[in-house]
Design a protein around this motif. Sequence first.
Motif, PDB file in Angstrom:
ATOM      1  N   ASN A  67       0.932  -1.379   0.048  1.00 36.85           N
ATOM      2  CA  ASN A  67       0.050   0.042   0.089  1.00 36.85           C
ATOM      3  C   ASN A  67       1.097   1.313  -0.038  1.00 36.85           C
ATOM      4  OD1 ASN A  67      -2.958  -0.940   0.408  1.00 36.85           O
ATOM      5  ND2 ASN A  67      -1.792  -2.027   2.028  1.00 36.85           N
ATOM      6  N   VAL A  88       1.055   3.212  -8.759  1.00 34.10           N
ATOM      7  CA  VAL A  88       0.338   2.053  -8.025  1.00 34.10           C
ATOM      8  C   VAL A  88      -0.231   2.596  -6.775  1.00 34.10           C
ATOM      9  CG1 VAL A  88       0.586  -0.138  -7.287  1.00 34.10           C
ATOM     10  CG2 VAL A  88       1.861   0.597  -9.268  1.00 34.10           C
ATOM     11  N   ASN A  90      -2.302   0.295  -5.016  1.00 42.05           N
ATOM     12  CA  ASN A  90      -2.092  -1.066  -4.182  1.00 42.05           C
ATOM     13  C   ASN A  90      -2.227  -2.114  -4.841  1.00 42.05           C
ATOM     14  OD1 ASN A  90      -4.897  -2.297  -4.118  1.00 42.05           O
ATOM     15  ND2 ASN A  90      -5.555   0.261  -3.558  1.00 42.05           N
ATOM     16  N   ILE A  91      -1.247  -3.405  -4.031  1.00 45.63           N
ATOM     17  CA  ILE A  91      -1.251  -4.612  -4.596  1.00 45.63           C
ATOM     18  C   ILE A  91      -1.595  -5.621  -3.547  1.00 45.63           C
ATOM     19  CG2 ILE A  91      -0.200  -6.339  -5.566  1.00 45.63           C
ATOM     20  CD1 ILE A  91       1.543  -4.191  -7.080  1.00 45.63           C
ATOM     21  N   THR A  92      -2.543  -6.718  -3.684  1.00 44.16           N
ATOM     22  CA  THR A  92      -2.902  -7.598  -2.667  1.00 44.16           C
ATOM     23  C   THR A  92      -2.766  -9.104  -3.287  1.00 44.16           C
ATOM     24  OG1 THR A  92      -5.348  -7.460  -2.903  1.00 44.16           O
ATOM     25  CG2 THR A  92      -4.379  -6.052  -1.380  1.00 44.16           C
ATOM     26  N   LEU A  93      -2.388  -9.974  -2.366  1.00 46.35           N
ATOM     27  CA  LEU A  93      -2.395 -11.223  -2.746  1.00 46.35           C
ATOM     28  C   LEU A  93      -2.848 -12.167  -1.520  1.00 46.35           C
ATOM     29  CD1 LEU A  93      -1.373 -13.868  -4.399  1.00 46.35           C
ATOM     30  CD2 LEU A  93       1.018 -13.461  -3.385  1.00 46.35           C
ATOM     31  N   ALA A 106      -5.820 -12.259  -6.315  1.00 48.45           N
ATOM     32  CA  ALA A 106      -4.690 -11.283  -6.646  1.00 48.45           C
ATOM     33  C   ALA A 106      -5.150  -9.867  -7.249  1.00 48.45           C
ATOM     34  CB  ALA A 106      -3.313 -11.855  -7.613  1.00 48.45           C
ATOM     35  N   ARG A 107      -4.878  -8.763  -6.475  1.00 56.61           N
ATOM     36  CA  ARG A 107      -5.641  -7.634  -7.293  1.00 56.61           C
ATOM     37  C   ARG A 107      -4.548  -6.608  -7.415  1.00 56.61           C
ATOM     38  NH1 ARG A 107     -11.507  -8.229  -6.242  1.00 56.61           N
ATOM     39  NH2 ARG A 107     -11.775 -10.365  -5.421  1.00 56.61           N
ATOM     40  N   ALA A 108      -4.731  -5.573  -8.174  1.00 54.80           N
ATOM     41  CA  ALA A 108      -3.714  -4.486  -8.301  1.00 54.80           C
ATOM     42  C   ALA A 108      -4.681  -3.305  -8.823  1.00 54.80           C
ATOM     43  CB  ALA A 108      -2.538  -4.696  -9.009  1.00 54.80           C
ATOM     44  N   GLU A 109      -4.376  -2.205  -8.207  1.00 50.45           N
ATOM     45  CA  GLU A 109      -5.107  -0.939  -8.655  1.00 50.45           C
ATOM     46  C   GLU A 109      -4.049   0.101  -9.040  1.00 50.45           C
ATOM     47  OE1 GLU A 109      -7.727   0.499  -6.004  1.00 50.45           O
ATOM     48  OE2 GLU A 109      -9.126  -0.929  -6.070  1.00 50.45           O
ATOM     49  N   VAL A 110      -4.008   0.640 -10.283  1.00 52.31           N
ATOM     50  CA  VAL A 110      -2.887   1.401 -10.822  1.00 52.31           C
ATOM     51  C   VAL A 110      -3.604   2.814 -11.226  1.00 52.31           C
ATOM     52  CG1 VAL A 110      -1.203   1.773 -12.633  1.00 52.31           C
ATOM     53  CG2 VAL A 110      -1.557  -0.514 -11.536  1.00 52.31           C
ATOM     54  N   LYS A 126      -7.471  -8.172 -11.750  1.00 49.77           N
ATOM     55  CA  LYS A 126      -7.874  -9.176 -10.584  1.00 49.77           C
ATOM     56  C   LYS A 126      -7.728 -10.645 -11.436  1.00 49.77           C
ATOM     57  CE  LYS A 126     -12.386  -9.942 -10.395  1.00 49.77           C
ATOM     58  NZ  LYS A 126     -13.827  -9.633 -10.043  1.00 49.77           N
TER      59      LYS A 126
END
Length: 195
Positions: A67, A88, A90-93, A106-110, A126
């Motif tokens: 984050n 970026v 956030n990125i989550t896994l 797995a997700r990422a928001e850019v 996603k």
Amino acid sequence: RTDLRLWLERNLRPLFAGQTQIDIATRLSNTGAITVERGKIETDSLSLTASGTYDAKGNNSLSAALNSKKGTIPLNWPLDDGMLAAQVSNITLSLTGAAQATALDARAEVESLSVPQGKFGKLALKATSQAFDLSNQTGVIDTALTVGQMQWNDANLARALQAPLTVKAPIALAKDQISAKPLTIESPAVGGTID
């Protein structure tokens, strides 16, 4: 006192400017499982946390998150024909369940992405699977990419692919091949499925 940035690739060094705090404790079992008992890296610009267990032969409970502490995380990387620049959010896994049927998310928001082909904004990626086989690295991962803003440098691409754009594809991983069929595209200018 050692400056951590000296050990990093040049384009990653700005992420670790200022004060960096590292608190990591892991345990490796005799079967190869890795358990993160404490996992936290904090800099002035980002926070990376991880906890749980990764086990390609047993049960999994791994979660990780990256984050930004200042809105977005700037990432810059050289390409053969220019530079990739991303902001970026956030990125989550997460990996949960038995190794032969692991639930993957797995997700990422850019916020923004700039590459030689154009500039893009409000991207979300996603990738999920209800039963991925970690032991053999096989299974189907459902992927979806949405792009809220697009500015292509090529006029033909600008006419064909317009925002908002959504691309969906089930990625099938087998021992000797990777496939992504069918590919579904949703856009104001073009839409359909490619087998």
